[in-house]
Motif scaffolding. Structure first.
Motif, PDB file in Angstrom:
ATOM      1  N   PHE A 139       7.879  -1.805  -2.957  1.00  0.00           N
ATOM      2  CA  PHE A 139       7.285  -3.026  -3.494  1.00  0.00           C
ATOM      3  C   PHE A 139       8.249  -4.208  -3.360  1.00  0.00           C
ATOM      4  N   ALA A 140       9.542  -3.949  -3.518  1.00  0.00           N
ATOM      5  CA  ALA A 140      10.528  -5.007  -3.285  1.00  0.00           C
ATOM      6  C   ALA A 140      10.421  -5.516  -1.857  1.00  0.00           C
ATOM      7  N   GLY A 141      10.255  -4.589  -0.907  1.00  0.00           N
ATOM      8  CA  GLY A 141      10.081  -4.990   0.483  1.00  0.00           C
ATOM      9  C   GLY A 141       8.834  -5.829   0.675  1.00  0.00           C
ATOM     10  N   ALA A 142       7.740  -5.421   0.024  1.00  0.00           N
ATOM     11  CA  ALA A 142       6.485  -6.176   0.135  1.00  0.00           C
ATOM     12  C   ALA A 142       6.659  -7.597  -0.370  1.00  0.00           C
ATOM     13  N   ALA A 143       7.312  -7.752  -1.525  1.00  0.00           N
ATOM     14  CA  ALA A 143       7.496  -9.073  -2.120  1.00  0.00           C
ATOM     15  C   ALA A 143       8.472  -9.928  -1.331  1.00  0.00           C
ATOM     16  N   LEU A 144       9.396  -9.280  -0.602  1.00  0.00           N
ATOM     17  CA  LEU A 144      10.372 -10.032   0.173  1.00  0.00           C
ATOM     18  C   LEU A 144       9.962 -10.193   1.628  1.00  0.00           C
ATOM     19  N   VAL A 145       8.769  -9.744   1.957  1.00  0.00           N
ATOM     20  CA  VAL A 145       8.143 -10.169   3.204  1.00  0.00           C
ATOM     21  C   VAL A 145       7.387 -11.461   2.943  1.00  0.00           C
ATOM     22  N   LYS A 146       6.589 -11.454   1.901  1.00  0.00           N
ATOM     23  CA  LYS A 146       5.872 -12.640   1.439  1.00  0.00           C
ATOM     24  C   LYS A 146       5.837 -12.548  -0.077  1.00  0.00           C
ATOM     25  N   LEU A 147       6.104 -13.619  -0.765  1.00  0.00           N
ATOM     26  CA  LEU A 147       6.249 -13.565  -2.220  1.00  0.00           C
ATOM     27  C   LEU A 147       4.940 -13.316  -2.953  1.00  0.00           C
ATOM     28  N   PHE A 148       3.820 -13.546  -2.297  1.00  0.00           N
ATOM     29  CA  PHE A 148       2.533 -13.451  -2.976  1.00  0.00           C
ATOM     30  C   PHE A 148       2.275 -12.110  -3.661  1.00  0.00           C
ATOM     31  N   PRO A 149       2.658 -10.955  -3.087  1.00  0.00           N
ATOM     32  CA  PRO A 149       2.401  -9.683  -3.781  1.00  0.00           C
ATOM     33  C   PRO A 149       3.056  -9.564  -5.150  1.00  0.00           C
ATOM     34  N   LEU A 150       3.955 -10.474  -5.497  1.00  0.00           N
ATOM     35  CA  LEU A 150       4.567 -10.426  -6.831  1.00  0.00           C
ATOM     36  C   LEU A 150       3.523 -10.492  -7.941  1.00  0.00           C
ATOM     37  N   VAL A 151       2.399 -11.160  -7.686  1.00  0.00           N
ATOM     38  CA  VAL A 151       1.365 -11.253  -8.725  1.00  0.00           C
ATOM     39  C   VAL A 151       0.764  -9.887  -9.025  1.00  0.00           C
ATOM     40  N   LEU A 152       0.954  -8.930  -8.121  1.00  0.00           N
ATOM     41  CA  LEU A 152       0.419  -7.576  -8.321  1.00  0.00           C
ATOM     42  C   LEU A 152       1.436  -6.664  -9.009  1.00  0.00           C
ATOM     43  N   GLY A 153       2.633  -7.170  -9.248  1.00  0.00           N
ATOM     44  CA  GLY A 153       3.671  -6.359  -9.870  1.00  0.00           C
ATOM     45  C   GLY A 153       3.286  -5.758 -11.212  1.00  0.00           C
ATOM     46  N   PRO A 154       2.687  -6.542 -12.131  1.00  0.00           N
ATOM     47  CA  PRO A 154       2.305  -5.947 -13.422  1.00  0.00           C
ATOM     48  C   PRO A 154       1.353  -4.757 -13.288  1.00  0.00           C
ATOM     49  N   ALA A 155       0.458  -4.809 -12.327  1.00  0.00           N
ATOM     50  CA  ALA A 155      -0.474  -3.693 -12.139  1.00  0.00           C
ATOM     51  C   ALA A 155       0.255  -2.453 -11.641  1.00  0.00           C
ATOM     52  N   LEU A 156       1.179  -2.626 -10.692  1.00  0.00           N
ATOM     53  CA  LEU A 156       1.957  -1.484 -10.222  1.00  0.00           C
ATOM     54  C   LEU A 156       2.839  -0.921 -11.326  1.00  0.00           C
ATOM     55  N   PHE A 157       3.370  -1.794 -12.167  1.00  0.00           N
ATOM     56  CA  PHE A 157       4.198  -1.349 -13.283  1.00  0.00           C
ATOM     57  C   PHE A 157       3.400  -0.436 -14.211  1.00  0.00           C
ATOM     58  N   LEU A 158       2.127  -0.779 -14.430  1.00  0.00           N
ATOM     59  CA  LEU A 158       1.255   0.081 -15.237  1.00  0.00           C
ATOM     60  C   LEU A 158       1.078   1.443 -14.579  1.00  0.00           C
ATOM     61  N   LEU A 159       0.897   1.433 -13.259  1.00  0.00           N
ATOM     62  CA  LEU A 159       0.651   2.683 -12.545  1.00  0.00           C
ATOM     63  C   LEU A 159       1.864   3.605 -12.594  1.00  0.00           C
TER      64      LEU A 159
ATOM     65  N   VAL B 112       0.843  -1.201   0.000  1.00  0.00           N
ATOM     66  CA  VAL B 112       0.000   0.000   0.000  1.00  0.00           C
ATOM     67  C   VAL B 112       0.879   1.253   0.000  1.00  0.00           C
ATOM     68  N   ALA B 113       2.003   1.213   0.729  1.00  0.00           N
ATOM     69  CA  ALA B 113       2.934   2.346   0.713  1.00  0.00           C
ATOM     70  C   ALA B 113       3.469   2.580  -0.698  1.00  0.00           C
ATOM     71  N   ALA B 114       3.795   1.506  -1.409  1.00  0.00           N
ATOM     72  CA  ALA B 114       4.271   1.633  -2.792  1.00  0.00           C
ATOM     73  C   ALA B 114       3.200   2.245  -3.682  1.00  0.00           C
ATOM     74  N   PHE B 115       1.971   1.786  -3.529  1.00  0.00           N
ATOM     75  CA  PHE B 115       0.865   2.312  -4.333  1.00  0.00           C
ATOM     76  C   PHE B 115       0.646   3.792  -4.018  1.00  0.00           C
ATOM     77  N   LEU B 116       0.694   4.137  -2.745  1.00  0.00           N
ATOM     78  CA  LEU B 116       0.495   5.523  -2.328  1.00  0.00           C
ATOM     79  C   LEU B 116       1.598   6.421  -2.874  1.00  0.00           C
ATOM     80  N   LEU B 117       2.822   5.934  -2.874  1.00  0.00           N
ATOM     81  CA  LEU B 117       3.932   6.716  -3.423  1.00  0.00           C
ATOM     82  C   LEU B 117       3.741   6.973  -4.913  1.00  0.00           C
TER      83      LEU B 117
END
Length: 438
Positions: free
Chosen positions: A216-236, A193-198
């Motif tokens: 977002f790197a921190g989010a994915a390296l806490v738990k790998l599951f947020p990686l599936v949301l990477g393409p959406a953040l890349f668009l943003l 959420v911090a990455a999205f807000l930034l």
């Protein structure tokens, strides 16, 4: 909820847990229905204060529904002693006196830790606060309350009412899974959420996009599951995608370097998880039964998930950057709604669906809540039925009916929601047509 918090043995109170959380979920559904028509005037202070009270009920109770927190404390304690948690599996280590109790409580001690580097830093911080279950849970609850604050800030940025934050802040799922069991997933979603807000607030600048990538790197390296949301953040990230990727790579590298070269051993544990783990995965069990092959079923579900991610993100990419005439929906809101849809697809296709995995979806409920998401965040708790025979007899016996219900309940709720929504739109158009005819 207080009755559950006072339960001497929560694993034997699963029927009560399911019933009480069903009532709490019904309240959230009513809140959404009522709030969409007449917005609530709840202040951020009230929302977070109630969230804190709910979490305090479970903070000092033992972690009964999951024993993952003992692995967390073991890993964190080893880091504080200067031992790389990826160096060896717990079963291969003779524990020091102060960690013997934790060592005995670790699940799957034959595997090197499966938790990524950012999670390890959180575990070390929790261990440094006293090395107790309560201390680590208190640390994770504090981060969870910060997540509630970030959700409120993001809602304001996206032009959505702040009362919607209660769909996460007052949701029984994070209360039970973070304050109750001490799961780390909420910390990962706080970074997401911090990455999205930034990106929403400062994404047009180089620094903002790079910091978003690092978060977002921190989010994915806490738990790998947020990686599936990477393409959406890349668009943003839009015109600053290279800076976002740069921040992502630098953040991942900075978090990983302290654990090299032993970090490579996580691949063995992740591989075993990907090949062998399964729990409450209705789509997986159905495909495996149809094909006679677990491996083929897993590959098919990966293909389905990748197709869903591609379809959802491509649809957002084709949408205009500015709101349509008469519509308040911006590209930013389309992206977070895409994250919600991708998360739903992930949870419905994963072979292993532990209740705390749905914390990803619960975090996104304030932005794209619908009947399917609200129901799924409750239905996953039906899987705790397995705890009853396991506690009494030591037998881990899943129920095919429960697995089916966890999948079919949100699917049915989503379908009914679409039908009812379509009927309302038809009735509204009919009313307008009748009025014009007069």
């Amino acid at each position: 909820m207080q009755m559950l918090a006072r339960s001497a043995e929560l694993r034997l109170a699963v029927p009560s847990l399911v019933g009480i959380t069903a009532l709490a979920t019904a309240f959230l559904a009513f809140t959404l229905y009522r709030g969409e028509r007449h917005a609530f005037a709840w202040s951020p202070t009230l929302i977070i204060a109630v969230a804190l009270l709910l979490r305090l009920m479970f903070l000092f109770a033992p972690a009964q529904l999951s024993d993952d927190i003992y692995r967390y404390l073991w890993d964190g304690g080893n880091i504080l002693r200067g031992v790389n948690p990826y160096a060896a599996a717990p079963a291969a280590i003779t524990p020091p006196a102060q960690l013997k109790t934790l060592h005995a409580a670790i699940n799957h001690p034959e595997y090197v830790t499966i938790y990524p580097p950012a999670a390890q830093l959180l575990f070390a911080a929790g261990a440094a606060l006293g090395g107790t279950v309560t201390a680590l849970k208190a640390f994770l609850v504090l981060i969870d309350l910060m997540l509630c604050g970030l959700l409120i800030m993001l809602l304001q940025r996206l032009g959505l009412p702040t009362w919607r934050a209660v769909l996460y802040a007052w949701n029984p799922l994070p209360v039970l899974e973070i304050a109750g069991s001490g799961h780390v997933d909420g910390a990962g979603m706080a970074l997401f959420v911090a990455a999205f807000l930034l990106l929403v607030a400062n994404g047009k600048g180089r620094t903002g996009a790079a910091l978003a990538g690092a978060a977002f790197a921190g989010a994915a390296l806490v738990k790998l599951f947020p990686l599936v949301l990477g393409p959406a953040l890349f668009l943003l990230a839009s015109r600053r995608r290279l800076h976002f990727l740069g921040g992502l790579c630098c953040g991942a590298l900075a978090l990983s370097v302290p654990f090299l070269p032993d970090l490579a051993r996580i691949a063995d544990s992740l591989g075993a998880y990907a090949r062998n783990w399964e729990f409450a995965g209705f789509a997986f069990s159905t495909l495996r039964g149809a094909t006679g092959s677990g491996g083929l079923a897993r590959l098919a579900l990966v293909a389905v998930l990748l197709f869903c991610i591609a379809a959802v993100t491509s649809r957002v990419a084709r949408a205009p950057d500015t709101p349509d005439e008469g519509s308040p929906v911006t590209q930013q809101r389309r992206v977070i709604e895409a994250c919600y849809a991708i998360t739903m697809a992930f949870l419905l296709t994963t072979p292993t669906l532990q209740p705390w995995y749905a914390l990803m979806l619960a975090t996104l409920l304030p932005f794209a809540a619908g009947p399917a998401g609200i129901v799924l965040c409750w239905a996953v708790q039906l899987t705790y039925r397995v705890q009853i025979p396991y506690f009494i007899l030591g037998q881990w016996t899943e129920s095919a009916w429960v697995t089916a219900a966890v999948f079919l309940a949100p699917v049915t709720a989503g379908a009914l929601g679409r039908v009812l929504s379509g009927n309302r739109q038809v009735n509204a158009k009919h009313a307008v047509s009748s009025s014009d005819g007069r």
